[in-house]
Design a protein around this motif. Structure first.
Motif, PDB file in Angstrom:
ATOM      1  N   PRO B 323       0.829  -1.212   0.000  1.00 43.54           N
ATOM      2  CA  PRO B 323       0.000   0.000   0.000  1.00 43.54           C
ATOM      3  C   PRO B 323       0.864   1.263   0.000  1.00 43.54           C
ATOM      4  CG  PRO B 323      -0.704  -1.501   1.736  1.00 43.54           C
ATOM      5  CD  PRO B 323       0.569  -2.053   1.185  1.00 43.54           C
ATOM      6  N   LYS B 324       0.342   2.309  -0.654  1.00 45.76           N
ATOM      7  CA  LYS B 324       1.072   3.573  -0.706  1.00 45.76           C
ATOM      8  C   LYS B 324       0.220   4.681  -0.123  1.00 45.76           C
ATOM      9  CE  LYS B 324       3.735   2.719  -4.838  1.00 45.76           C
ATOM     10  NZ  LYS B 324       3.781   2.934  -6.284  1.00 45.76           N
ATOM     11  N   ILE B 325       0.879   5.674   0.450  1.00 45.46           N
ATOM     12  CA  ILE B 325       0.142   6.840   0.934  1.00 45.46           C
ATOM     13  C   ILE B 325       0.585   8.070   0.159  1.00 45.46           C
ATOM     14  CG2 ILE B 325      -0.265   8.357   2.922  1.00 45.46           C
ATOM     15  CD1 ILE B 325      -0.084   5.874   4.678  1.00 45.46           C
ATOM     16  N   VAL B 326      -0.381   8.740  -0.467  1.00 42.02           N
ATOM     17  CA  VAL B 326      -0.082   9.976  -1.191  1.00 42.02           C
ATOM     18  C   VAL B 326      -0.621  11.135  -0.361  1.00 42.02           C
ATOM     19  CG1 VAL B 326      -0.654  11.355  -3.225  1.00 42.02           C
ATOM     20  CG2 VAL B 326      -0.106   8.926  -3.483  1.00 42.02           C
ATOM     21  N   GLU B 327       0.245  12.078  -0.022  1.00 42.62           N
ATOM     22  CA  GLU B 327      -0.216  13.247   0.724  1.00 42.62           C
ATOM     23  C   GLU B 327      -0.212  14.467  -0.191  1.00 42.62           C
ATOM     24  OE1 GLU B 327       1.284  13.938   4.848  1.00 42.62           O
ATOM     25  OE2 GLU B 327       1.604  15.992   4.143  1.00 42.62           O
ATOM     26  N   LEU B 328      -1.372  15.111  -0.345  1.00 44.34           N
ATOM     27  CA  LEU B 328      -1.475  16.289  -1.203  1.00 44.34           C
ATOM     28  C   LEU B 328      -1.368  17.563  -0.361  1.00 44.34           C
ATOM     29  CD1 LEU B 328      -4.422  15.108  -3.507  1.00 44.34           C
ATOM     30  CD2 LEU B 328      -1.969  15.003  -3.989  1.00 44.34           C
ATOM     31  N   GLY B 329      -0.858  18.616  -0.971  1.00 49.54           N
ATOM     32  CA  GLY B 329      -0.621  19.873  -0.249  1.00 49.54           C
ATOM     33  C   GLY B 329      -1.876  20.724  -0.056  1.00 49.54           C
ATOM     34  N   THR B 330      -1.846  21.581   0.960  1.00 50.38           N
ATOM     35  CA  THR B 330      -2.946  22.532   1.196  1.00 50.38           C
ATOM     36  C   THR B 330      -2.347  23.930   1.317  1.00 50.38           C
ATOM     37  OG1 THR B 330      -2.701  22.307   3.589  1.00 50.38           O
ATOM     38  CG2 THR B 330      -4.279  20.840   2.526  1.00 50.38           C
ATOM     39  N   SER B 331      -3.189  24.958   1.248  1.00 53.79           N
ATOM     40  CA  SER B 331      -2.672  26.310   1.471  1.00 53.79           C
ATOM     41  C   SER B 331      -3.756  27.214   2.041  1.00 53.79           C
ATOM     42  CB  SER B 331      -2.142  26.896   0.157  1.00 53.79           C
ATOM     43  OG  SER B 331      -3.172  26.858  -0.808  1.00 53.79           O
ATOM     44  N   VAL B 332      -3.320  28.181   2.832  1.00 56.04           N
ATOM     45  CA  VAL B 332      -4.263  29.154   3.393  1.00 56.04           C
ATOM     46  C   VAL B 332      -4.594  30.186   2.318  1.00 56.04           C
ATOM     47  CG1 VAL B 332      -4.518  31.015   5.081  1.00 56.04           C
ATOM     48  CG2 VAL B 332      -3.460  28.850   5.764  1.00 56.04           C
ATOM     49  N   ILE B 333      -5.898  30.397   2.088  1.00 56.44           N
ATOM     50  CA  ILE B 333      -6.361  31.404   1.131  1.00 56.44           C
ATOM     51  C   ILE B 333      -6.864  32.595   1.937  1.00 56.44           C
ATOM     52  CG2 ILE B 333      -7.993  31.914  -0.736  1.00 56.44           C
ATOM     53  CD1 ILE B 333      -6.359  29.637  -1.616  1.00 56.44           C
ATOM     54  N   VAL B 334      -6.169  33.721   1.809  1.00 57.76           N
ATOM     55  CA  VAL B 334      -6.544  34.890   2.606  1.00 57.76           C
ATOM     56  C   VAL B 334      -7.553  35.745   1.846  1.00 57.76           C
ATOM     57  CG1 VAL B 334      -5.698  36.928   3.799  1.00 57.76           C
ATOM     58  CG2 VAL B 334      -4.286  34.861   3.705  1.00 57.76           C
ATOM     59  N   ARG B 335      -8.734  35.916   2.440  1.00 58.55           N
ATOM     60  CA  ARG B 335      -9.751  36.799   1.844  1.00 58.55           C
ATOM     61  C   ARG B 335     -10.179  37.823   2.890  1.00 58.55           C
ATOM     62  NH1 ARG B 335     -12.234  31.806  -0.368  1.00 58.55           N
ATOM     63  NH2 ARG B 335     -11.275  31.403  -2.411  1.00 58.55           N
ATOM     64  N   GLU B 336     -11.343  38.424   2.699  1.00 63.84           N
ATOM     65  CA  GLU B 336     -11.725  39.557   3.559  1.00 63.84           C
ATOM     66  C   GLU B 336     -11.984  39.197   5.032  1.00 63.84           C
ATOM     67  OE1 GLU B 336     -13.953  41.708  -0.228  1.00 63.84           O
ATOM     68  OE2 GLU B 336     -15.131  40.784   1.362  1.00 63.84           O
ATOM     69  N   SER B 337     -12.447  37.980   5.300  1.00 65.33           N
ATOM     70  CA  SER B 337     -12.927  37.671   6.654  1.00 65.33           C
ATOM     71  C   SER B 337     -11.825  37.592   7.717  1.00 65.33           C
ATOM     72  CB  SER B 337     -13.715  36.363   6.651  1.00 65.33           C
ATOM     73  OG  SER B 337     -12.842  35.276   6.440  1.00 65.33           O
ATOM     74  N   THR B 338     -10.557  37.703   7.292  1.00 66.30           N
ATOM     75  CA  THR B 338      -9.467  37.749   8.272  1.00 66.30           C
ATOM     76  C   THR B 338      -8.569  38.973   8.062  1.00 66.30           C
ATOM     77  OG1 THR B 338      -8.054  36.377   6.861  1.00 66.30           O
ATOM     78  CG2 THR B 338      -9.314  35.239   8.566  1.00 66.30           C
ATOM     79  N   LEU B 339      -8.957  39.838   7.119  1.00 62.84           N
ATOM     80  CA  LEU B 339      -8.083  40.974   6.790  1.00 62.84           C
ATOM     81  C   LEU B 339      -8.251  42.136   7.755  1.00 62.84           C
ATOM     82  CD1 LEU B 339      -7.648  41.442   2.954  1.00 62.84           C
ATOM     83  CD2 LEU B 339      -6.045  40.611   4.685  1.00 62.84           C
ATOM     84  N   LYS B 340      -7.800  41.931   8.983  1.00 67.56           N
ATOM     85  CA  LYS B 340      -7.852  43.029   9.967  1.00 67.56           C
ATOM     86  C   LYS B 340      -6.853  44.094   9.572  1.00 67.56           C
ATOM     87  CE  LYS B 340      -9.367  40.554  13.991  1.00 67.56           C
ATOM     88  NZ  LYS B 340      -9.834  40.937  15.319  1.00 67.56           N
TER      89      LYS B 340
END
Lengths: 341, 341
Positions: B323-340
């Motif tokens: 068996p193999k494990i493939v790990e795919l990448g993620t990223s934070v997408i910055v939009r208005e709801s956190t733009l203090k």
């Protein structure tokens, strides 16, 4: 895959393969003692009847095929949900293929399903497709067949539809009732029947209310996307024709229009009212909330499988089959985007 | 279904069934003239090889099974899309079943697929499911098997995953970087691995930044819905604990929180910043636009089918499979709801 066969069971118990087979089918000429022994061993060895062999015998695959233009789509994913739920209740599995709105791919997929000997096919046509040979081929082979949503009127199969003309008329009438005088229509592509029918409904509503039809107020989508809505929102402002209401072919495009109007400060519904079509989930969570036409989707899937099963049973019993048309109801959902004071 | 058989072709041409069969397989001991005649008639009569018989001979169904918790779901519908696109490229059909998050239904569906002799199974577990017998049964029968998204770590099959802990840590770090001091977490259900891992990621991010963990700031979903978000938004205001940032298990719930805050006039991100997870389409069209974690979905489907095909080919050739494990990448997408500011 390691598999237990009838032969192994027979050899282990020192009886014939025929006896094992009869025992598993509960034939009365097998003693209760033998039957129990066979069942116990079959369970222990984890015996699964070979479904290919069963299929060959019964000529049924208990599998149906579903071809739709898009899986990632609020409407279609709900229809899929209805179809697989109903199929499962009746012991059928569903193979799902996505035509990506391509006629070529759709043709290939129909051939695949026919070759796979599915018991029936449910389909919503791609935008490119119409009265084509591959669809006629399904009928010619007397494979149970149901069309839904994007259908060809010329193909005499069972169908699950809504009355797009009537639904569109009601949407436009709602804009007129709210005081809109100059109503634009963002229509769908040229080919699909529902796009044509919604356009006709728009024109009929204007006519009924004595408002002259103006082709300049009709914007024809090149693609059914959020981005297309943004493009036409810009265009409508640029054209500056005094538009105060818009009936949009579907919510996804309507939300694009709304997003651009929000961005440039056009008041919705104050300056321009908007009504969409299909009551997509997103319509209720954006601001202002989008008025739309509610279109049954899960129910459409249930009805489509129901019609297919009727035809499967009918043909299995060698009876002639008459295609049926089921028309489901729609309703205007009034939310903020048309609530003019 | 009317079907042309080899026998009809043989009788019409006055040759043996064996010759017809050989001609269709292009055997060299059939004359070119006979071969052409057979092909022409087969085409005319619309002959389709019986796929059940072919299956019985090759022991391959060229069909795979896919069990997912929900079809009507932005993430899963994109994964389905990736799987069926890749399957089609490789000549496989996909049977799709929906477990509705029910362990009972999932067990029944696994049994159905095994009985159907699919060439392999791809699965995202229901919330109730874990290290259960029906899953082990797939491995015991040596049926190629791939888990994705909601997986059981204890089942040694191939897997396509993301690093939920790391992704959650990055989301919470983003809130901290934007100046949030008191960060709540709306977590998922108790059982699913991704819900557990995102919760661990939240705690680790706090720890790394020297912020004490406070269990009062954790709200545990009973269902993953828009309405659940609304409920917790009310609760957070009622609790009045000075929360200035929220990391939410998934966008759908985050949008419910946002909708309620919009309604009662809580400024987002001014008073409370919000970050979701999974980059659902809707996140970009609401106001304010929602920051989130982008999670590959179409790619996850492609990778899952790829791993399954590897195992199918490997087992077909009688080779041992690791068996193999493939790990795919993620990223934070910055939009208005956190733009203090």
């Amino acid at each position: 895959m390691k598999e237990t066969t009838l032969k192994e069971i027979a050899e282990t118990l020192g009886i014939s393969i025929t006896t094992v087979s009869k025992a598993l089918k509960n034939y009365s000429d097998v003693s209760e003692k033998t039957r129990k022994a066979v069942y116990a061993l079959a369970e222990e060895l984890n015996y699964t009847p070979n479904s290919f062999a069963v299929n060959l015998r019964t000529k049924e695959s208990k599998t149906i095929g579903l071809i739709i233009p898009e899986v990632v789509h609020h409407f279609f994913s709900n229809v899929i949900n209805g179809i697989i739920a109903e199929a499962e209740k009746n012991g059928y599995l569903v193979i799902i293929l996505q035509s990506n709105e391509s006629l070529e791919l759709e043709k290939k997929q129909v051939a695949l399903l026919i070759n796979k000997r599915v018991d029936g096919i449910i389909m919503s046509l791609s935008n490119e497709s119409n009265n084509d040979f591959h669809i006629k081929e399904i009928l010619r082979k007397e494979i149970p067949f149901v069309q839904f949503d994007k259908i060809s009127k010329l193909i005499p199969s069972s169908k699950v539809i809504i009355n797009d003309q009537k639904a569109a008329m009601e949407a436009v009438q709602h804009l007129i009732d709210k005081g809109c005088k100059k109503i634009a229509h963002i229509r769908g592509l040229e080919n699909p029947q529902n796009s044509i029918d919604r356009f006709i409904g728009y024109k009929k509503a204007l006519e009924k209310n004595g408002i002259p039809f103006d082709p300049k107020l009709v914007y024809a989508c090149k693609s059914i996307t959020f981005e297309q809505g943004v493009v036409f929102a810009k265009q409508i402002i640029e054209d500056d024709l005094g538009i105060d209401g818009i009936f949009v072919i579907t919510d996804l495009v309507a939300i694009g229009v709304l997003a651009h109007f929000n961005e440039i400060g056009i008041q919705v519904p104050g300056q321009i009212a908007i009504i969409g079509f299909s009551n997509w989930f997103v319509s209720q969570v954006i601001s202002p909330k989008l008025s739309t036409v509610d279109q049954p989707n899960y129910e459409m899937g249930v009805a489509a499988f129901g019609l297919l099963l009727e035809e499967i049973v009918c043909r299995k019993n060698g009876k002639p089959f008459e295609p049926k048309i089921v028309e489901l109801g729609t309703s205007v959902i009034v939310r903020e985007s048309t609530l003019k004071k």
